[in-house]
Design an enzyme around this catalytic site. Structure first.
Site, PDB file in Angstrom:
ATOM      1  N   ASN A   9       0.878  -1.169   0.000  1.00  0.00           N
ATOM      2  CA  ASN A   9       0.000   0.000   0.000  1.00  0.00           C
ATOM      3  C   ASN A   9       0.916   1.219   0.000  1.00  0.00           C
ATOM      4  O   ASN A   9       1.450   1.595   1.035  1.00  0.00           O
ATOM      5  CB  ASN A   9      -0.888  -0.030   1.257  1.00  0.00           C
ATOM      6  CG  ASN A   9      -1.718   1.243   1.399  1.00  0.00           C
ATOM      7  OD1 ASN A   9      -1.801   2.052   0.488  1.00  0.00           O
ATOM      8  ND2 ASN A   9      -2.332   1.421   2.574  1.00  0.00           N
ATOM      9  N   LYS A  11       0.256   4.246  -0.407  1.00  0.00           N
ATOM     10  CA  LYS A  11      -0.339   5.480   0.128  1.00  0.00           C
ATOM     11  C   LYS A  11       0.006   6.663  -0.798  1.00  0.00           C
ATOM     12  O   LYS A  11       0.115   6.466  -2.008  1.00  0.00           O
ATOM     13  CB  LYS A  11       0.104   5.709   1.576  1.00  0.00           C
ATOM     14  CG  LYS A  11      -0.112   4.443   2.430  1.00  0.00           C
ATOM     15  CD  LYS A  11       0.019   4.673   3.888  1.00  0.00           C
ATOM     16  CE  LYS A  11      -0.174   3.344   4.630  1.00  0.00           C
ATOM     17  NZ  LYS A  11      -0.150   3.482   6.067  1.00  0.00           N
ATOM     18  N   HIS A  95      -9.548   1.596   4.506  1.00  0.00           N
ATOM     19  CA  HIS A  95      -8.287   1.745   5.235  1.00  0.00           C
ATOM     20  C   HIS A  95      -8.508   2.681   6.425  1.00  0.00           C
ATOM     21  O   HIS A  95      -9.293   3.637   6.332  1.00  0.00           O
ATOM     22  CB  HIS A  95      -7.203   2.297   4.311  1.00  0.00           C
ATOM     23  CG  HIS A  95      -5.856   2.244   4.950  1.00  0.00           C
ATOM     24  ND1 HIS A  95      -5.439   3.197   5.840  1.00  0.00           N
ATOM     25  CD2 HIS A  95      -4.872   1.317   4.878  1.00  0.00           C
ATOM     26  CE1 HIS A  95      -4.224   2.862   6.284  1.00  0.00           C
ATOM     27  NE2 HIS A  95      -3.867   1.728   5.707  1.00  0.00           N
ATOM     28  N   GLU A  97      -6.885   5.048   7.521  1.00  0.00           N
ATOM     29  CA  GLU A  97      -6.661   6.471   7.214  1.00  0.00           C
ATOM     30  C   GLU A  97      -7.882   7.070   6.513  1.00  0.00           C
ATOM     31  O   GLU A  97      -8.208   8.238   6.716  1.00  0.00           O
ATOM     32  CB  GLU A  97      -5.376   6.622   6.370  1.00  0.00           C
ATOM     33  CG  GLU A  97      -4.141   6.374   7.236  1.00  0.00           C
ATOM     34  CD  GLU A  97      -2.962   5.743   6.521  1.00  0.00           C
ATOM     35  OE1 GLU A  97      -2.906   5.782   5.281  1.00  0.00           O
ATOM     36  OE2 GLU A  97      -2.092   5.190   7.228  1.00  0.00           O
ATOM     37  N   GLU A 167      -5.658  -4.608  10.548  1.00  0.00           N
ATOM     38  CA  GLU A 167      -4.614  -3.610  10.775  1.00  0.00           C
ATOM     39  C   GLU A 167      -4.921  -2.836  12.050  1.00  0.00           C
ATOM     40  O   GLU A 167      -5.720  -1.880  12.022  1.00  0.00           O
ATOM     41  CB  GLU A 167      -4.550  -2.624   9.601  1.00  0.00           C
ATOM     42  CG  GLU A 167      -4.264  -3.272   8.264  1.00  0.00           C
ATOM     43  CD  GLU A 167      -3.683  -2.273   7.273  1.00  0.00           C
ATOM     44  OE1 GLU A 167      -2.535  -2.467   6.873  1.00  0.00           O
ATOM     45  OE2 GLU A 167      -4.366  -1.298   6.931  1.00  0.00           O
ATOM     46  N   GLY A 173       2.188   2.511  10.654  1.00  0.00           N
ATOM     47  CA  GLY A 173       3.149   3.590  10.463  1.00  0.00           C
ATOM     48  C   GLY A 173       3.854   4.025  11.741  1.00  0.00           C
ATOM     49  O   GLY A 173       4.513   5.060  11.768  1.00  0.00           O
ATOM     50  N   SER A 212       3.072  -1.875  10.415  1.00  0.00           N
ATOM     51  CA  SER A 212       4.513  -1.981  10.658  1.00  0.00           C
ATOM     52  C   SER A 212       5.071  -3.385  10.426  1.00  0.00           C
ATOM     53  O   SER A 212       6.005  -3.797  11.106  1.00  0.00           O
ATOM     54  CB  SER A 212       4.862  -1.467  12.059  1.00  0.00           C
ATOM     55  OG  SER A 212       4.471  -0.104  12.188  1.00  0.00           O
TER      56      SER A 212
END
Ligand code: PGA
Length: 250
Positions: A9, A11, A95, A97, A167, A173, A212
């Site tokens: 991904n 991003k 996701h 985010e 996730e 991250g 991560s």
């Protein structure tokens, strides 16, 4: 046996030059990846370049989001037909985010899953708890609620046409990975919850871990029974790290 799937991904990262270099590096190492299916989810504007570089290879590609609308006056949005025009196989939906920065709720994510699947794309459904939810001890309820929203919208068989990415938000991250056992426990709870609806779907649906995952920790995470791959952010931007993860999946 479920074929592991490693998906990058990217991003909002990269440039035409850096992506060319990254894909050249990944392609050069793919001969050593035996078992895993490998995909990259690119920013929309680079999908044409990705398609051009990956057509005819073992690698698949996809988008990071999609519109629920087919076409029309939706400034800034991208439809399933547009993703398919560039031969995307996958698309990430929900996701964390997107959920936290762009207000995507369970209902919208479920709709995106339905629209993607109906169009013939394979949705990668992201679910996961925040740190606060983990500390409250409600992780399993949160991922069950997020998964059930999709089951309610599309039915259990359709859920099985997608991929699930667990996730934990606190691991994305941050360099803080869930331990293999922490991840395995949640993966097993997701699979058990799906099995209450349909044992066949539970046995076949692939559940990736994301948050991560990197070259150093991938092997032990991927060794867990219910972890069927990874959704990789930061470590997917370096060919050698990404390939190490792909090889760790077999
Ligand atoms: P990360 O991102 O690997 O950089 O933690 C994973 C993701 O958000 O999919």
């Amino acid at each position: 046996m479920r074929q592991p799937i490693i998906a990058g991904n990217w991003k909002m990262n990269g440039s035409r030059d850096s992506i060319r270099e990254l894909l050249d590096g990944i392609k050069a190492g793919m001969a050593e990846v035996n078992l895993a299916e490998v995909a990259v989810c690119a920013p929309y504007v680079y999908l044409a370049d990705v398609e051009q570089q990956l057509t005819g290879t073992k690698l698949a590609w996809g988008g990071q989001n999609l519109s629920t609308e087919a076409s029309g006056a939706y400034t800034g949005e991208i439809s399933t037909a547009m993703l398919l025009d560039f031969h995307c196989k996958y698309v990430i939906v929900g996701h964390s985010e997107r959920r936290s920065y762009y207000g995507e709720d369970d209902a919208l994510v479920a709709k995106k899953f339905a629209v993607a699947r109906d169009a013939g794309l394979i949705p990668i459904l992201c679910i996961g708890e925040t740190l606060e939810e983990r500390e409250k001890g409600i992780t399993e309820q949160v991922v069950a609620r997020q998964t059930k929203a999709v089951i309610d919208a599309v039915g259990i068989q359709a859920l099985g046409d997608g991929v699930i990415a667990y996730e934990p938000v606190w691991a994305i991250g941050t360099g803080k990975t869930a331990t293999p056992q922490q991840a395995q426990d949640v993966h097993a709870s997701i699979r058990n919850m799906i099995a209450e609806h349909d044992a066949g779907v539970a046995a076949k649906v692939r559940i990736q871990y994301g948050g991560s995952m990197n070259a150093a920790n991938a092997a032990e995470l991927l060794a867990m029974d219910d972890i069927d791959g990874g959704l990789i952010g930061g470590a997917s931007l370096k060919a050698s790290d990404f390939l190490t993860i792909c090889k760790a999946a077999g």
